[in-house]
Design an enzyme around this catalytic site. Structure first.
Site, PDB file in Angstrom:
ATOM      1  N   ALA A 110       2.923  -2.505  -1.875  1.00  0.00           N
ATOM      2  CA  ALA A 110       3.522  -2.677  -3.199  1.00  0.00           C
ATOM      3  C   ALA A 110       5.003  -2.309  -3.158  1.00  0.00           C
ATOM      4  CB  ALA A 110       2.792  -1.848  -4.251  1.00  0.00           C
ATOM      5  N   SER A 111       5.564  -2.335  -1.950  1.00  0.00           N
ATOM      6  CA  SER A 111       7.001  -2.091  -1.770  1.00  0.00           C
ATOM      7  C   SER A 111       7.453  -0.808  -2.472  1.00  0.00           C
ATOM      8  CB  SER A 111       7.804  -3.298  -2.234  1.00  0.00           C
ATOM      9  OG  SER A 111       7.471  -4.434  -1.468  1.00  0.00           O
TER      10      SER A 111
END
Length: 233
Positions: A65-66
């Site tokens: 999810a960066s």
């Protein structure tokens, strides 16, 4: 179709949570990690079909999810040249993620295979990786069930960055061709990009110190390896 005969059994282990609608966008699927089990399982199925639609080329799957909050997670597909998933397949991803029953999952797989004219006798090949989020191991297990359901030739690259997975995919699909991109390993990644950086700064004044805060993410150990590749303290 006989090739999908194991899908319902695996799918029953990963029921879709009620009352949630999932949408595949530019960054893939991204939301609260604990709600993504069924979605990640189904992305594994789609990765197999995508590989078969490309005559067995390697497709990448990244669980990440960066920069989102720690509780979040996500998943996205990487196409054969290391590029983002073809836009026309984003709709398939959303449709699959929102199927309410195991039978619908099989029906959607069958529909995609027919619409895309996919040769289901082709052995699908997928590589995958994840970041350091707490929900990562659980989602990886769901992905692996999706890959197993369709007998995918799969390789786990472990905990790496998203750009690294994109690099691995391109390397694997260009190996042995005039367009060979590099060695599909972490060492190959750092060799390629480390040397590119050194060429870029060659002959230039010594740059100022760069401080990196990786926020306890996968970037922290990886940036140390990059620093070693460019002989930086």
């Amino acid at each position: 179709m006989a090739v999908f005969e194991n899908v319902s059994q695996y799918s029953a282990k990963h029921p879709k949570p009620a009352g949630i609608t999932f949408a595949y966008g530019t960054a893939g699927f991204r939301t609260i990690g604990e709600t993504l089990d069924s979605t990640v399982f189904r992305v594994g199925l789609l990765a197999a079909l995508r590989s078969q639609s490309k005559q067995g080329k390697v497709i990448g799957v990244m669980i990440t999810a960066s920069h989102n909050h720690e509780r979040d997670n996500g998943i996205k597909l990487v196409d054969p040249m290391g590029e983002m998933l073809q836009q026309s397949w984003e709709g398939y991803c959303s449709e699959m993620a929102n199927a309410e029953t195991d039978d619908q999952v099989v029906q959607i797989l069958t529909s995609i295979a027919q619409a895309e004219g996919i040769d289901l006798s082709v052995t699908p090949r997928v590589v995958y990786a994840r970041d350091t989020r707490p929900s990562g191991p659980m989602l990886q297990a769901a992905l692996e069930d999706g890959l197993a359901a369709l007998a995918v030739d799969a390789t786990n690259y472990g905990i790496v960055t998203t750009p690294q997975l994109h690099y691995f995919v391109r390397c694997l699909n260009t190996a042995g061709t005039p367009a060979a991109y590099g060695e599909p390993t972490e060492a190959g990644y750092y060799e390629k990009y480390g040397q590119a950086f050194l060429r870029l700064v060659d002959g230039r004044p010594t740059p100022t110190t760069l401080c990196i805060d990786a926020a306890n993410g996968v970037g922290a150990p990886q940036v140390r390896k990059l620093a070693a590749a460019i002989n930086s303290p």
